[in-house]
Design an enzyme around this catalytic site. Structure first.
Site, PDB file in Angstrom:
ATOM      1  N   HIS A 139      48.287  34.166  41.013  1.00 58.02           N
ATOM      2  CA  HIS A 139      46.880  34.448  40.756  1.00 58.02           C
ATOM      3  C   HIS A 139      46.622  35.949  40.646  1.00 58.02           C
ATOM      4  O   HIS A 139      45.483  36.392  40.553  1.00 58.02           O
ATOM      5  CB  HIS A 139      46.056  33.835  41.901  1.00 58.02           C
ATOM      6  CG  HIS A 139      44.617  33.635  41.598  1.00 58.02           C
ATOM      7  ND1 HIS A 139      43.609  34.271  42.296  1.00 58.02           N
ATOM      8  CD2 HIS A 139      43.992  32.870  40.676  1.00 58.02           C
ATOM      9  CE1 HIS A 139      42.432  33.893  41.821  1.00 58.02           C
ATOM     10  NE2 HIS A 139      42.631  33.058  40.847  1.00 58.02           N
ATOM     11  N   LYS A 147      46.237  39.720  39.260  1.00 59.58           N
ATOM     12  CA  LYS A 147      45.716  40.302  38.026  1.00 59.58           C
ATOM     13  C   LYS A 147      45.822  41.824  38.099  1.00 59.58           C
ATOM     14  O   LYS A 147      45.038  42.472  38.777  1.00 59.58           O
ATOM     15  CB  LYS A 147      44.246  39.911  37.797  1.00 59.58           C
ATOM     16  CG  LYS A 147      44.032  38.433  37.425  1.00 59.58           C
ATOM     17  CD  LYS A 147      43.867  37.607  38.650  1.00 59.58           C
ATOM     18  CE  LYS A 147      43.714  36.134  38.294  1.00 59.58           C
ATOM     19  NZ  LYS A 147      42.382  35.641  38.553  1.00 59.58           N
ATOM     20  N   GLY A 190      41.482  32.634  22.149  1.00 57.52           N
ATOM     21  CA  GLY A 190      40.389  32.982  21.247  1.00 57.52           C
ATOM     22  C   GLY A 190      40.665  34.258  20.470  1.00 57.52           C
ATOM     23  O   GLY A 190      41.692  34.918  20.655  1.00 57.52           O
ATOM     24  N   GLY A 203      43.979  33.505  27.234  1.00 58.37           N
ATOM     25  CA  GLY A 203      43.254  32.569  26.378  1.00 58.37           C
ATOM     26  C   GLY A 203      43.739  32.630  24.937  1.00 58.37           C
ATOM     27  O   GLY A 203      44.578  33.465  24.565  1.00 58.37           O
ATOM     28  N   SER A 261      48.683  38.120  34.952  1.00 58.86           N
ATOM     29  CA  SER A 261      47.433  37.370  34.859  1.00 58.86           C
ATOM     30  C   SER A 261      47.735  35.900  35.097  1.00 58.86           C
ATOM     31  O   SER A 261      48.887  35.460  34.920  1.00 58.86           O
ATOM     32  CB  SER A 261      46.801  37.561  33.475  1.00 58.86           C
ATOM     33  OG  SER A 261      45.534  36.941  33.398  1.00 58.86           O
ATOM     34  N   ASP A 268      51.537  52.592  30.732  1.00 52.62           N
ATOM     35  CA  ASP A 268      52.040  53.922  31.076  1.00 52.62           C
ATOM     36  C   ASP A 268      51.743  54.218  32.546  1.00 52.62           C
ATOM     37  O   ASP A 268      52.214  53.503  33.416  1.00 52.62           O
ATOM     38  CB  ASP A 268      51.461  54.977  30.135  1.00 52.62           C
ATOM     39  CG  ASP A 268      51.981  54.834  28.708  1.00 52.62           C
ATOM     40  OD1 ASP A 268      52.929  54.053  28.506  1.00 52.62           O
ATOM     41  OD2 ASP A 268      51.422  55.478  27.804  1.00 52.62           O
TER      42      ASP A 268
END
Length: 463
Positions: free
Chosen positions: A144, A146, A58, A56, A52, A151
């Site tokens: 960049h 993602k 949060g 973040g 990723s 598994d």
């Protein structure tokens, strides 16, 4: 007329994975993305491999990291279990509570099973990195990609691991169950990690070899990716390269064929660009494509393919209000104006080329939501549902093509259930789309200052 058979040969830039269509599922909502990651992590028994841009800080992100901690604890006596997280160094070390800070406890918990790598554009390792401060150093280049492997399942997306992407940021997500494909992505993560800084338990990081010489570093990295691609292509279903397993018929309605496509401009790796532009330029008048980008700054190679194509094409992008930088403080608050200006230039170019009837710009606008979805859906002539879809991290812009490390997959299928899922995904997005007209750019809230226009043109390569 374009058919799946005629298009298939244009994807021969790397490996192909024939996968039962029942093992592929499209996710539609950010909450489903988070729930899937949580569920997959909670059941992981062999590997967790996440790539990723950043993570973040949060509560939702911390809950996900706690689930990884729990998986480590549950598998502490499992010698095969491993965790690998790959992020960008500039974005991942921004702020007092950065991604790197959040990942250190994982390393301390089990340093034998956990690896955390952080890619740094080699140009930033010297004086330029000392001059350019965060967040402006991110314009030089990023990882960049993602993809989220647990598994033998992988979620491929354009979404980062951050609160907005779990709640109110429109993106795309596809989950695929296939051991061979997951092996591919784990090996890709290992390769890119070898060209990245290795985060240590104490918060320091160990630099990769040759980082002090950007030219040699990029050349070596590019050669490693080329070798990786060739080896994978020989292993996975490429008859023309002596593959061990015969490629199954592209028209088999029980299967989908998945092609990973890499775009790593700094390393001279252009699989994604080559395939995407080749396919677009060869489509026929009766074909239809929805082409989507989170940030509108389409690179010249893609523009050329769009102009030369005969197909009907809708291009979806973010309205200024749906841009992730809308309302930001300081210079970043002007970013939506920059993308609006790029959009207006492209719109005018379409008119000059008399292509406005065939190529239509559409802006995503949904109250309280931002737009980050990218990829394309290809509806071949005579089909009510898309037979081809590209999904991943690339925005098809200049920096996606030339500066960043990107990855997406092309999915080709004649399976009606999977095609219907892709169609539903497409329709769910386009229902929030508004066609762009000449009046769009003359609206009072679309005023672009002269200095913004000049800055846009001067700094085009950084968007």
């Amino acid at each position: 007329m374009s058919t799946l058979n005629t298009l298939h040969k244009h994807f021969r830039h790397g490996p192909c994975f024939p996968i039962p269509a029942r093992n592929i599922k499209v996710l539609f909502e950010p909450k489903d993305f988070l729930a899937t990651l949580q569920d997959n992590v909670s059941k992981a028994s062999t590997r967790i491999v996440f790539a990723s841009l950043y993570i973040g800080n949060g509560p939702l992100e911390r809950d996900l990291l706690q689930s990884i901690h729990s998986s480590l604890e549950r598998n502490k006596n499992n010698s095969d279990f491993r965790v690998r997280v790959h992020i960008d160094k500039t974005r991942g070390t921004r702020g007092q509570m950065s991604s790197a800070n959040l990942l250190q406890p994982l390393l301390r918990k089990d340093p034998d099973k956990v690896r955390v790598s952080m890619y740094l554009a080699p140009q930033l390792n010297g004086w330029l990195g000392r001059v350019l401060r965060s967040p402006f150093n991110e314009v030089v280049g990023l990882t960049h990609m993602k993809f989220y492997v647990t598994d033998d399942k992988v979620v491929i997306s354009g979404a980062n691991l951050e609160n907005a992407y779990f709640t109110s940021r429109q993106d795309r997500y596809i989950i695929i169950k296939d051991k061979n494909l997951c092996d591919y992505f784990e090996d890709l993560a290992k390769l890119v990690s070898s060209c990245s800084f290795a985060l240590q338990e104490d918060g320091t990081s160990v630099a990769p070899k040759l980082i002090e010489n950007p030219q040699k570093f990029c050349k070596k990295a590019g050669l490693e990716v080329s070798k990786f691609t060739e080896v994978k292509a020989r292993t996975y279903f490429r008859e023309d390269l002596g593959a061990d397993i015969t490629l199954e018929n592209i028209n088999d309605t029980d299967y989908a064929h998945v092609y990973p496509l890499l775009q790593m401009g700094p390393w001279n790796v252009t699989q994604d660009e080559n395939v995407t532009t080749d396919v677009l330029s060869r489509l026929k008048k009766q074909d239809y494509v929805l082409f989507s980008t989170g940030y509108f700054n389409i690179d010249e190679a893609y523009k050329t393919a769009i102009y030369s194509s005969l197909c009907t094409l809708n291009i979806m992008c973010a309205s200024p209000q749906a841009n992730g930088f809308f309302g930001a403080k300081g210079i970043r608050g002007h970013v939506p104006s920059v993308y609006t200006y790029f959009e207006s230039l492209f719109f005018n170019e379409l008119k000059i080329r008399h292509a406005s009837a065939r190529v239509v710009l559409v802006e995503y606008l949904r109250a309280g939501w931002t737009f980050h979805a990218k990829g394309l859906w290809l509806y071949l002539h005579g089909n009510n549902y898309p037979s081809v879809s590209f999904i991943g991290s690339s925005n098809f812009g200049y920096r996606s093509t030339k500066k960043d490390l990107e990855c997406q997959v092309a999915v080709l299928t004649n399976n009606e259930t999977l095609k219907m899922q892709l169609h539903q995904e497409c329709m769910a997005m386009t229902k929030h789309g508004n066609p762009v007209t000449s009046q769009t750019f003359s609206a009072p809230d679309r005023g672009i200052k002269l200095w913004e226009k000049l800055a846009s043109l001067l700094l085009k390569a950084f968007f």
